[in-house]
Write an enzyme that holds these catalytic residues in place. Structure first.
Site, PDB file in Angstrom:
ATOM      1  N   HIS A 271       0.861  -1.188   0.000  1.00  0.00           N
ATOM      2  CA  HIS A 271       0.000   0.000   0.000  1.00  0.00           C
ATOM      3  C   HIS A 271       0.894   1.234   0.000  1.00  0.00           C
ATOM      4  O   HIS A 271       1.939   1.256   0.597  1.00  0.00           O
ATOM      5  CB  HIS A 271      -0.900   0.008   1.257  1.00  0.00           C
ATOM      6  N   ASP A 328      -7.849  -5.394  -0.558  1.00  0.00           N
ATOM      7  CA  ASP A 328      -8.241  -6.253  -1.687  1.00  0.00           C
ATOM      8  C   ASP A 328      -7.878  -7.716  -1.511  1.00  0.00           C
ATOM      9  O   ASP A 328      -8.257  -8.543  -2.345  1.00  0.00           O
ATOM     10  CB  ASP A 328      -7.567  -5.726  -2.967  1.00  0.00           C
TER      11      ASP A 328
HETATM   12  C1  SDX Z   1      -5.926  -0.022  -3.260  1.00  0.00           C
HETATM   13  O1  SDX Z   1      -4.203   4.487  -2.179  1.00  0.00           O
HETATM   14  C2  SDX Z   1      -5.178   3.866  -1.653  1.00  0.00           C
HETATM   15  O2  SDX Z   1      -5.678   4.206  -0.598  1.00  0.00           O
HETATM   16  C3  SDX Z   1      -5.671   2.666  -2.457  1.00  0.00           C
HETATM   17  C4  SDX Z   1      -6.748   1.838  -1.767  1.00  0.00           C
HETATM   18  C5  SDX Z   1      -8.040   2.603  -1.596  1.00  0.00           C
HETATM   19  O3  SDX Z   1      -8.798   2.274  -0.681  1.00  0.00           O
HETATM   20  O4  SDX Z   1      -8.330   3.473  -2.490  1.00  0.00           O
HETATM   21  O5  SDX Z   1      -6.294   1.422  -0.502  1.00  0.00           O
HETATM   22  C6  SDX Z   1      -7.101   0.609  -2.591  1.00  0.00           C
HETATM   23  O6  SDX Z   1      -5.635   0.317  -4.371  1.00  0.00           O
HETATM   24  C7  SDX Z   1      -5.085  -1.004  -2.486  1.00  0.00           C
HETATM   25  C8  SDX Z   1      -3.855  -1.504  -3.290  1.00  0.00           C
HETATM   26  C9  SDX Z   1      -4.329  -2.602  -4.239  1.00  0.00           C
HETATM   27  N1  SDX Z   1      -3.234  -2.971  -5.159  1.00  0.00           N
HETATM   28  C10 SDX Z   1      -2.614  -4.155  -5.069  1.00  0.00           C
HETATM   29  O7  SDX Z   1      -2.819  -4.992  -4.194  1.00  0.00           O
HETATM   30  C11 SDX Z   1      -1.600  -4.415  -6.179  1.00  0.00           C
HETATM   31  C12 SDX Z   1      -0.308  -4.965  -5.587  1.00  0.00           C
HETATM   32  N2  SDX Z   1       0.342  -3.908  -4.812  1.00  0.00           N
HETATM   33  C13 SDX Z   1       1.358  -3.138  -5.464  1.00  0.00           C
HETATM   34  O8  SDX Z   1       1.274  -2.957  -6.824  1.00  0.00           O
HETATM   35  C14 SDX Z   1       1.847  -1.958  -4.630  1.00  0.00           C
HETATM   36  O9  SDX Z   1       2.043  -2.412  -3.358  1.00  0.00           O
HETATM   37  C15 SDX Z   1       0.992  -0.699  -4.583  1.00  0.00           C
HETATM   38  C16 SDX Z   1       0.711  -0.187  -5.935  1.00  0.00           C
HETATM   39  C17 SDX Z   1      -0.272  -0.951  -3.848  1.00  0.00           C
HETATM   40  C18 SDX Z   1       1.796   0.334  -3.817  1.00  0.00           C
HETATM   41  O10 SDX Z   1       2.911   0.604  -4.538  1.00  0.00           O
HETATM   42  P1  SDX Z   1       4.090   1.513  -3.928  1.00  0.00           P
HETATM   43  O11 SDX Z   1       3.807   1.954  -2.540  1.00  0.00           O
HETATM   44  O12 SDX Z   1       4.386   2.532  -4.968  1.00  0.00           O
HETATM   45  O13 SDX Z   1       5.235   0.508  -3.742  1.00  0.00           O
HETATM   46  P2  SDX Z   1       6.337   0.343  -4.794  1.00  0.00           P
HETATM   47  O14 SDX Z   1       5.704  -0.038  -6.092  1.00  0.00           O
HETATM   48  O15 SDX Z   1       7.230   1.521  -4.723  1.00  0.00           O
HETATM   49  O16 SDX Z   1       7.091  -0.938  -4.231  1.00  0.00           O
HETATM   50  C19 SDX Z   1       8.102  -0.834  -3.270  1.00  0.00           C
HETATM   51  C20 SDX Z   1       8.842  -2.160  -3.390  1.00  0.00           C
HETATM   52  C21 SDX Z   1       9.250  -2.482  -4.835  1.00  0.00           C
HETATM   53  O17 SDX Z   1      10.337  -3.374  -4.755  1.00  0.00           O
HETATM   54  P3  SDX Z   1      11.850  -2.784  -4.914  1.00  0.00           P
HETATM   55  O18 SDX Z   1      11.863  -1.912  -6.159  1.00  0.00           O
HETATM   56  O19 SDX Z   1      12.092  -1.975  -3.636  1.00  0.00           O
HETATM   57  O20 SDX Z   1      12.728  -4.004  -5.007  1.00  0.00           O
HETATM   58  O21 SDX Z   1       7.940  -3.227  -3.022  1.00  0.00           O
HETATM   59  C22 SDX Z   1       7.705  -4.044  -4.136  1.00  0.00           C
HETATM   60  C23 SDX Z   1       8.081  -3.243  -5.369  1.00  0.00           C
HETATM   61  O22 SDX Z   1       8.437  -4.101  -6.432  1.00  0.00           O
HETATM   62  N3  SDX Z   1       6.264  -4.352  -4.106  1.00  0.00           N
HETATM   63  C24 SDX Z   1       5.763  -5.555  -4.246  1.00  0.00           C
HETATM   64  C25 SDX Z   1       4.393  -5.433  -4.058  1.00  0.00           C
HETATM   65  N4  SDX Z   1       4.092  -4.156  -3.805  1.00  0.00           N
HETATM   66  C26 SDX Z   1       5.258  -3.485  -3.843  1.00  0.00           C
HETATM   67  N5  SDX Z   1       6.375  -6.750  -4.521  1.00  0.00           N
HETATM   68  C27 SDX Z   1       5.557  -7.810  -4.590  1.00  0.00           C
HETATM   69  N6  SDX Z   1       4.220  -7.770  -4.403  1.00  0.00           N
HETATM   70  C28 SDX Z   1       3.601  -6.597  -4.143  1.00  0.00           C
HETATM   71  N7  SDX Z   1       2.304  -6.572  -3.967  1.00  0.00           N
END
Ligand code: SDX
Length: 393
Positions: A271, A328
């Site tokens: 998140h 989710d």
């Molecule tokens: C919602 O904003 C809100 O409030 C949204 C929400 C709402 O109520 O409106 O809460 C609803 O959208 C919840 C999120 C649902 N999405 C997912 O579950 C999709 C999977 N999650 C990711 O795509 C990610 O965690 C996000 C998009 C939710 C958040 O992305 P961030 O905070 O920008 O994190 P990031 O992409 O910068 O990742 C940081 C690190 C990265 O690795 P490194 O580059 O440091 O090696 O964490 C990794 C990412 O690759 N990472 C994940 C991951 N989420 C982040 N690796 C594996 N699985 C994941 N789910």
């Protein structure tokens, strides 16, 4: 800038909106709508009451709630011409595409709603959207199923009406299941708002140009569709089903995620704001056990989800990146047990988030200092240069 404040996040200033609607503390897993803890609203409140709270700022008294419900009930029907939009969609059209198209098209039926500064029209558009989105969502499902549309009934509650329009068929009586009605009402509360998330910020940005409420909400629906946002609940189920096909090998999947194979992510985890835990995820996980138990549905996918969560919460790859289950992760298992196909999961998220989107749009339009959204940029392109004639290139 008006409506925006700068918060020093330690990496240079980050512009942020001021808002009085929802409070999120990502480090301590706190979520409050207009000051009320989400846990209390989900346990004691109702979705329409929560919608009133988000939009008006206060919990309604009995008369206000009865009037709000009455107004919404009076507007659940769609203009008969709106039904023709559904005939134009292909059979396998994604319901989110139908939702955003039809909501945007609704503004053509109410040209008087195009002036965002007419308070009476703002209220009428608010009621029309709250009333008609469940009807549009149910019609999108019926289109996909090739079944006849079922009209709303005024003697049913908001969630009862939606469930009956979705699942009733003319050939037999439809019996509402109170377990499903109560669980869906609670899930809609849990999704109702979440401050400046991607889709809400989209609604505010589109609305800041003084586009009408229908156009702003249509844009929010499109933003929510993305698998990194609301589309994650559908992506979680597809992920669990793919692990099931691989014999339920959770460890093999976690290895793929850690190796970042082909961008594989643990959907439903992580998140932008919650870096401890998402308080909604805990509520939804409890609800999943309750609903599946009460519906007498054991679900292998729930077992896989529990194993995934248990593994990830102990694994440094996820802990170091502060990746925890979000709202989710478990919702799709409940929607599936209720009988919804995965394509409808994000539509259910949209139904829940609608009052939050509307509340933020009102807050922005009512802010006399609010100005058109205009993010600035740092230019990283080529420096100035002279034109080169075609035969010189
Ligand atoms: C919602 O904003 C809100 O409030 C949204 C929400 C709402 O109520 O409106 O809460 C609803 O959208 C919840 C999120 C649902 N999405 C997912 O579950 C999709 C999977 N999650 C990711 O795509 C990610 O965690 C996000 C998009 C939710 C958040 O992305 P961030 O905070 O920008 O994190 P990031 O992409 O910068 O990742 C940081 C690190 C990265 O690795 P490194 O580059 O440091 O090696 O964490 C990794 C990412 O690759 N990472 C994940 C991951 N989420 C982040 N690796 C594996 N699985 C994941 N789910």
């Amino acid at each position: 800038q008006t409506g925006l404040v700068t918060l020093d996040n330690g990496f240079g200033n980050t512009a942020a909106y001021k808002s009085a609607i929802t409070f999120v503390d990502g480090d301590n897993g706190i979520l409050r709508y207009r000051g009320y803890p989400i846990e209390q609203l989900a346990a004691q409140g109702g979705f329409i009451e929560t919608a009133y709270l988000l939009i008006n700022g206060e919990l309604p008294n009995a008369d206000q709630l009865a009037e709000f419900n009455r107004e919404i009930t009076q507007h659940t029907l769609l203009h008969e011409d709106v039904k023709r939009f559904f005939q134009g969609f292909p059979r396998d059209a994604h319901p989110m595409a139908m939702l955003s198209s039809v909501v945007g098209a609704l503004s053509t039926f109410y040209p008087e709603s195009h002036n965002p500064f007419d308070a009476a029209q703002r209220h009428l558009s608010t009621v029309r959207l709250l009333a008609k989105l469940p009807t549009i969502a149910a019609y999108a499902y019926k289109k996909a199923m090739g079944q006849p549309f079922v009209y709303p009934r005024n003697d049913l509650s908001y969630v009862e009406n939606f469930l009956r329009m979705t699942f009733a068929v003319p050939a037999e009586d439809y019996e509402l299941n109170p377990v499903v009605v109560n669980a869906l009402d609670k899930l809609l509360i849990l999704h109702a708002d979440h401050e400046q998330n991607c889709s809400t910020s989209t609604v505010r940005l589109v609305g800041s140009s003084h586009a009408n409420l229908f156009a702003s909400i249509s844009a929010g629906i499109s933003a929510l569709w993305g698998p990194l946002h609301g589309g994650a609940n559908q992506a979680v189920l597809e992920m669990l089903e793919s692990i099931q096909k691989d014999g339920g090998d959770v460890d093999a999947f976690i290895t793929k995620v850690k190796n970042k194979e082909a961008g594989v992510k643990l959907m439903g985890f992580g998140h932008r704001v919650y870096k401890a835990f998402d308080p909604r995820a805990a509520q939804v996980k409890l609800l999943a056990h309750e609903v599946l138990g009460q519906l007498g549905k054991s679900d292998e996918l729930l077992e896989i989800a529990l194993k995934l969560e248990e593994h990830a919460l102990k694994d440094d790859f996820f802990i170091s990146r502060k990746l925890y289950p979000n709202v989710d992760f478990y919702t799709g298992l409940i929607y599936r047990a209720m009988g919804f196909p995965t394509s409808m999961f994000t539509v259910l998220f949209a139904l829940g988030r609608l009052p939050g989107w509307i509340a933020h749009w009102h807050e922005m339009i009512n802010d006399p200092t609010s100005r058109i959204g205009r993010p600035r940029q740092i230019y990283t392109g080529t420096a100035i240069r002279d034109y080169v004639e075609l035969d010189q290139r």
